[in-house]
Design a protein around this motif. Structure first.
Motif, PDB file in Angstrom:
ATOM      1  N   THR A  86       0.833  -1.181   0.000  1.00 17.89           N
ATOM      2  CA  THR A  86       0.000   0.000   0.000  1.00 17.89           C
ATOM      3  C   THR A  86       0.882   1.250   0.000  1.00 17.89           C
ATOM      4  N   LEU A  87       0.358   2.320  -0.551  1.00 15.94           N
ATOM      5  CA  LEU A  87       1.129   3.568  -0.657  1.00 15.94           C
ATOM      6  C   LEU A  87       1.028   4.408   0.612  1.00 15.94           C
ATOM      7  N   ILE A  88       0.141   4.016   1.509  1.00 19.45           N
ATOM      8  CA  ILE A  88       0.000   4.762   2.756  1.00 19.45           C
ATOM      9  C   ILE A  88       0.749   4.041   3.869  1.00 19.45           C
ATOM     10  N   LYS A  89       1.060   4.762   4.945  1.00 17.81           N
ATOM     11  CA  LYS A  89       1.731   4.140   6.073  1.00 17.81           C
ATOM     12  C   LYS A  89       0.755   3.187   6.753  1.00 17.81           C
ATOM     13  N   SER A  90       1.124   1.924   6.849  1.00 22.17           N
ATOM     14  CA  SER A  90       0.205   0.934   7.381  1.00 22.17           C
ATOM     15  C   SER A  90       0.973  -0.220   8.012  1.00 22.17           C
ATOM     16  N   HIS A  91       0.405  -0.750   9.074  1.00 24.52           N
ATOM     17  CA  HIS A  91       0.948  -1.958   9.701  1.00 24.52           C
ATOM     18  C   HIS A  91      -0.006  -3.136   9.511  1.00 24.52           C
ATOM     19  N   LYS A  92      -0.952  -2.973   8.590  1.00 23.97           N
ATOM     20  CA  LYS A  92      -1.923  -4.028   8.312  1.00 23.97           C
ATOM     21  C   LYS A  92      -1.446  -4.870   7.126  1.00 23.97           C
ATOM     22  N   TYR A  93      -1.542  -6.182   7.295  1.00 17.71           N
ATOM     23  CA  TYR A  93      -1.098  -7.122   6.255  1.00 17.71           C
ATOM     24  C   TYR A  93      -2.180  -8.174   6.030  1.00 17.71           C
ATOM     25  N   ALA A  94      -2.359  -8.546   4.786  1.00 21.80           N
ATOM     26  CA  ALA A  94      -3.268  -9.628   4.438  1.00 21.80           C
ATOM     27  C   ALA A  94      -2.496 -10.684   3.653  1.00 21.80           C
ATOM     28  N   ILE A  95      -2.529 -11.920   4.134  1.00 17.79           N
ATOM     29  CA  ILE A  95      -1.996 -13.046   3.368  1.00 17.79           C
ATOM     30  C   ILE A  95      -3.197 -13.698   2.697  1.00 17.79           C
ATOM     31  N   LYS A 105      -2.260 -15.700  -8.964  1.00 16.92           N
ATOM     32  CA  LYS A 105      -2.766 -14.811 -10.015  1.00 16.92           C
ATOM     33  C   LYS A 105      -4.285 -14.719 -10.018  1.00 16.92           C
ATOM     34  N   SER A 106      -4.945 -15.746  -9.498  1.00 19.70           N
ATOM     35  CA  SER A 106      -6.409 -15.789  -9.535  1.00 19.70           C
ATOM     36  C   SER A 106      -7.053 -14.979  -8.412  1.00 19.70           C
ATOM     37  N   MET A 107      -6.244 -14.436  -7.503  1.00 21.77           N
ATOM     38  CA  MET A 107      -6.784 -13.822  -6.298  1.00 21.77           C
ATOM     39  C   MET A 107      -6.830 -12.300  -6.363  1.00 21.77           C
ATOM     40  N   GLY A 108      -6.894 -11.751  -7.576  1.00 18.99           N
ATOM     41  CA  GLY A 108      -6.888 -10.300  -7.743  1.00 18.99           C
ATOM     42  C   GLY A 108      -8.048  -9.595  -7.086  1.00 18.99           C
ATOM     43  N   ARG A 109      -9.233 -10.183  -7.157  1.00 19.27           N
ATOM     44  CA  ARG A 109     -10.413  -9.530  -6.560  1.00 19.27           C
ATOM     45  C   ARG A 109     -10.232  -9.345  -5.056  1.00 19.27           C
ATOM     46  N   MET A 110      -9.840 -10.403  -4.374  1.00 11.05           N
ATOM     47  CA  MET A 110      -9.664 -10.303  -2.928  1.00 11.05           C
ATOM     48  C   MET A 110      -8.455  -9.439  -2.576  1.00 11.05           C
ATOM     49  N   ALA A 111      -7.396  -9.548  -3.389  1.00  7.38           N
ATOM     50  CA  ALA A 111      -6.204  -8.727  -3.142  1.00  7.38           C
ATOM     51  C   ALA A 111      -6.541  -7.246  -3.227  1.00  7.38           C
ATOM     52  N   LYS A 112      -7.334  -6.871  -4.230  1.00  9.51           N
ATOM     53  CA  LYS A 112      -7.671  -5.454  -4.386  1.00  9.51           C
ATOM     54  C   LYS A 112      -8.571  -4.972  -3.259  1.00  9.51           C
ATOM     55  N   PHE A 114      -8.423  -5.888  -0.134  1.00  7.77           N
ATOM     56  CA  PHE A 114      -7.557  -5.576   0.999  1.00  7.77           C
ATOM     57  C   PHE A 114      -6.657  -4.381   0.707  1.00  7.77           C
ATOM     58  N   PHE A 115      -6.147  -4.285  -0.505  1.00  9.90           N
ATOM     59  CA  PHE A 115      -5.307  -3.146  -0.886  1.00  9.90           C
ATOM     60  C   PHE A 115      -6.079  -1.840  -0.719  1.00  9.90           C
ATOM     61  N   ALA A 166      -6.522 -14.813   4.823  1.00 12.05           N
ATOM     62  CA  ALA A 166      -7.750 -14.961   4.040  1.00 12.05           C
ATOM     63  C   ALA A 166      -7.524 -15.986   2.940  1.00 12.05           C
ATOM     64  N   GLY A 167      -8.407 -16.975   2.859  1.00  7.90           N
ATOM     65  CA  GLY A 167      -8.230 -18.010   1.851  1.00  7.90           C
ATOM     66  C   GLY A 167      -9.542 -18.467   1.266  1.00  7.90           C
ATOM     67  N   VAL A 168      -9.453 -19.032   0.066  1.00  5.17           N
ATOM     68  CA  VAL A 168     -10.618 -19.548  -0.651  1.00  5.17           C
ATOM     69  C   VAL A 168     -10.391 -21.021  -0.968  1.00  5.17           C
ATOM     70  N   SER A 169     -11.389 -21.869  -0.708  1.00  2.59           N
ATOM     71  CA  SER A 169     -11.349 -23.291  -1.030  1.00  2.59           C
ATOM     72  C   SER A 169     -10.187 -23.974  -0.293  1.00  2.59           C
ATOM     73  N   MET A 170      -9.229 -24.563  -1.003  1.00  6.27           N
ATOM     74  CA  MET A 170      -8.087 -25.167  -0.318  1.00  6.27           C
ATOM     75  C   MET A 170      -7.301 -24.108   0.451  1.00  6.27           C
ATOM     76  N   GLY A 171      -7.308 -22.872  -0.049  1.00  9.37           N
ATOM     77  CA  GLY A 171      -6.677 -21.780   0.690  1.00  9.37           C
ATOM     78  C   GLY A 171      -7.380 -21.509   2.004  1.00  9.37           C
ATOM     79  N   ALA A 172      -8.719 -21.659   2.003  1.00 11.21           N
ATOM     80  CA  ALA A 172      -9.476 -21.496   3.244  1.00 11.21           C
ATOM     81  C   ALA A 172      -9.146 -22.623   4.212  1.00 11.21           C
TER      82      ALA A 172
END
Length: 311
Positions: A86-95, A105-112, A114-115, A166-172
């Motif tokens: 993120t371009l702002i000062k942040s201590h928040k992280y999402a895996i 590559k398939s996780m763009g929707r969820m990545a955005k 959180f971003f 945060a995960g989906v399917s096997m990621g969940a």
């Protein structure tokens, strides 16, 4: 008569071993064509919101200016990751963790998502997927250790980090399997979308659903073979046993039209979870399609949940 019975028993054992080897390769060998399995993985064609023509994959791979890096796993694999800062000062992280036969590559929707909320986003290619090494799929069990290593790498550079898994399917399933471990305080929340209860239960369900075969003797034999070839068995790879030990607040999400991971599994996971917990069932959503079917509901629910834990 004894000879005949012995021959029949031997032939049955040989047939079971051949079948177990076939199903191991089909389910867990990354190099084996997964078309048969993936037919169930995409059980329902779901049209994304007509107002949402955004190209999330393009955003992730180019517009977000991702950093690529590798982490060496405990068993010596080179595991690939993307990081979007993120371009702002942040201590928040999402895996953010992808599902079976997919990739970061398939996780763009969820990545955005959180971003846009001011998170640094890390997207691993799980072992045997994407650009990561690995000659078997761990179904979340060995991946839980890989995710712990990622968590530790974040804390090593930012001791004040607040981390959501945060995960989906096997990621969940992977993030739920992590939840039963002794996690650092920096891990503040978990979002699990479309997880199965255990590898044993999921593969038994798929064996019946796709091939109309009962679990015995194929699942026990394949589990035993997996223990020999990959170092884990289907019963120990259990999200439901791990959430019983969890102390991390968890949001469970599932589509009520999921025919790949049946909705009753999320009910069992929710009931078993010992941590603070919430649940979202999305009407009309197939497997791992809840965010696409109801994007505003999804974002409101996840945001409200994270806000409670200062995320």
């Amino acid at each position: 008569m004894f000879l005949v019975i012995s021959i029949v028993v031997i032939l049955c054992i040989i047939a079971t071993l051949i079948a177990a080897n076939y199903f191991y390769n089909l389910a867990l060998d990354p190099k084996t064509n997964k078309e048969i399995v993936d037919k169930g993985n995409v059980t329902q064609e779901v049209e994304a919101s007509k107002n949402d023509a955004f190209n999330y994959r393009q955003w992730l791979l180019t517009e977000s200016d991702p950093i690529e890096f590798y982490v060496t796993s405990r068993d010596g694999l080179q595991l690939h990751n993307y990081e979007i800062n993120t371009l702002i000062k942040s201590h928040k992280y999402a895996i953010v963790v992808h599902g079976y036969t997919s990739s970061a590559k398939s996780m763009g929707r969820m990545a955005k998502y959180f971003f846009d909320r001011g998170y640094h986003v890390i997207l691993p290619d799980l072992r045997g997927h994407g650009q990561s090494e690995g000659d078997y799929i761990g179904m979340g069990w060995h991946e839980r250790n890989d995710l712990i290593d990622l968590i530790d790498s974040i804390i090593a550079r930012d001791e004040t980090a607040r981390i959501v898994l945060a995960g989906v399917s096997m990621g969940a399933a992977s993030v739920l399997m992590v939840s039963g471990e002794e996690l650092p305080d920096q891990v503040a929340a978990i979002v699990a979308d479309s997880s199965y209860t255990s590898v044993w239960e999921e593969f038994s369900f798929e064996l019946s659903s796709l091939f109309h075969i009962p679990e015995f003797p194929i699942i026990p034999a394949t589990s035993l073979l997996t223990k020999y070839r990959a170092g884990y068995d289907f019963k120990e790879a259990s999200a439901i046993e791990q959430v019983k030990k969890s102390k991390t607040p968890t949001l469970f999400i599932h589509g009520n039209k999921d025919t790949f991971v049946p909705p009753y599994m999320v009910e069992q996971l929710y009931e078993a979870c010992s941590a603070k917990k919430e649940k979202l069932i999305v009407e009309g959503a197939g497997h791992a399609q809840s965010f696409e079917v109801a994007p505003e509901l999804y974002k409101v629910k996840v945001s409200g949940f994270l806000n409670k834990y200062h995320m």
